[in-house]
Design a protein around this motif. Sequence first.
Motif, short mmCIF file in Angstrom:
data_model
loop_
_atom_site.label_atom_id
_atom_site.label_comp_id
_atom_site.label_asym_id
_atom_site.label_seq_id
_atom_site.Cartn_x
_atom_site.Cartn_y
_atom_site.Cartn_z
N ILE A 360 -13.63 -19.73 21.02
CA ILE A 360 -13.36 -18.31 21.70
C ILE A 360 -12.52 -18.93 22.86
N SER A 361 -12.98 -19.88 23.19
CA SER A 361 -12.70 -20.42 24.58
C SER A 361 -11.43 -20.90 24.57
N HIS A 362 -11.07 -21.34 23.55
CA HIS A 362 -9.45 -21.65 23.42
C HIS A 362 -8.74 -19.93 23.96
N ARG A 363 -8.77 -19.06 23.63
CA ARG A 363 -8.29 -17.80 24.44
C ARG A 363 -8.00 -17.20 25.59
N GLN A 364 -7.41 -17.11 26.52
CA GLN A 364 -6.90 -17.33 27.73
C GLN A 364 -8.00 -16.03 28.11
N SER A 365 -7.75 -14.70 28.02
CA SER A 365 -8.62 -14.30 28.42
C SER A 365 -9.99 -14.83 28.22
N VAL A 366 -10.75 -15.98 27.73
CA VAL A 366 -12.20 -16.21 28.06
C VAL A 366 -12.17 -17.46 28.69
N ALA A 367 -10.87 -18.05 29.10
CA ALA A 367 -10.98 -19.23 29.53
C ALA A 367 -10.83 -18.61 31.30
N PHE A 368 -9.45 -17.85 31.37
CA PHE A 368 -9.61 -17.30 32.59
C PHE A 368 -11.15 -16.71 32.99
N MET A 369 -11.77 -15.82 32.18
CA MET A 369 -13.13 -15.91 32.58
C MET A 369 -14.02 -16.18 33.04
N VAL A 370 -14.08 -17.65 32.71
CA VAL A 370 -14.97 -18.34 32.54
C VAL A 370 -14.87 -18.99 33.80
N ALA A 371 -12.90 -19.21 34.16
CA ALA A 371 -12.90 -20.05 35.85
C ALA A 371 -12.90 -19.56 36.80
#
Length: 453
Positions: A360-371
Amino acid sequence: MPLFSSLRPGGRHGLSSKETRDPIGLAVAAVNRLAQSDLLDRVGLRRQAEQVVYSTTRNGFRVATVAGRTFARAGRRSGGTRPAAAPARGVFDLTPTEDEQMLVDVVTELAEEVLRPAASAADDACAAPAEVLAATREVGLPVLGVPEALGGIMEERSTMAATLVAEALARGDMGLAVASLAPGSVATALALWGTDAQQQTYLPAFTGDDVAVAALCIAEPTVLFDPLAPATSARRDGDEIVLDGVKSGVVRGAEAELFVVAASLDGTPALVLVEAGAAGLEVEADPSMGLRAASLSRLHLRGVRVPADALLGDADGTAYAECVRLSRLAWCALAVGTAQAVLDYTKVYVNEREAFGEPISHRQSVAFMVADMAIELQAMRLLTWKAASRAGRGEDFRREVALARQLCVEKGMRIGLDGVQLLGGHGFVKEHPVERWYRDLRAVGVMEGAVLV
């Protein structure tokens, strides 16, 4: 060289004379001894006494405090020994020194191997296991803020070191970190503001093997509580001070043998030393949403009388205001450590959790939230370290700690919430620790006192 090596013989507690003088050597050697014992294997086991604490905390209790030891009064009222200010480096550099980093490494390992495995059971029991508290005492936490001249381990003011330690402990568990740091916070207050008589009377209880349980009591159960205007009153009556009021958020109140109580004396906020067992002193269980392992309670004071020389610090509110700021700095450090734990756990989860054939980290919404979590966390850490650095050098840090607290309250809770959100249904269940960290992070905005650096 591995961190856990064999202890060298000689010196106090089996330490060499160099280790006794060197705070880092003391910490490393203590953890070495801890690692060689069977303490780690016993973490999480409930002793009979802890079962009693568990039952009474769940069901509620309200009893008079009982004096656990007698503090022998010594000396007369005069200026006490103060820790020397840390030297300025001359450049804007918040990188921990080599000694500070060594200390952080030791405490980080302690948090990972001792605190975190015991955190879930401690949260359920509303009590810190005796094994965990013993482990934190082994590394010298109660005397981290006490100068060497008074039996401690530091040659200079240790605000930065204590901030790093609080952050590292909170990566294991905030509730257990608060339970472990509370006695040392009172010892630090005595080192910073105590008279010579107060230091001689009370500090030996923190520098020996049988460390006293103590609590810093500032918060009160009132709406929109202002720590600089406590409702608890203190009035002079001859050569005594009479206290009336209620304090909340008292860490391990049922066990505490010494309290530092915030009260309004002649219209000015002040700190007063109160020994357990005093007439009119009563403790009541106060289970909370977060910090459950800290065994929070309320302290009722009804006409409690203490000697006039029980006043800690000055009578004009200067020491009291610094105490509030140092306490808020400690809570910022705890928020940073817990938020780091959330980020670390969440990053692993989103990289391993798969949906539709990919992490799920490949999803931009997830990656941006973690960033965003990582960015906000680094801002929290920067402001907290800057405030701690200025405090350790004896400089004005009011602005820095105010900014740090505002950011840690807002972003700390946000990081906890985002961690729960990213775990989805797993964020809601106790199988994963993120829900506990989120509950603990909520405490940063409401807690006053309890710990300081």
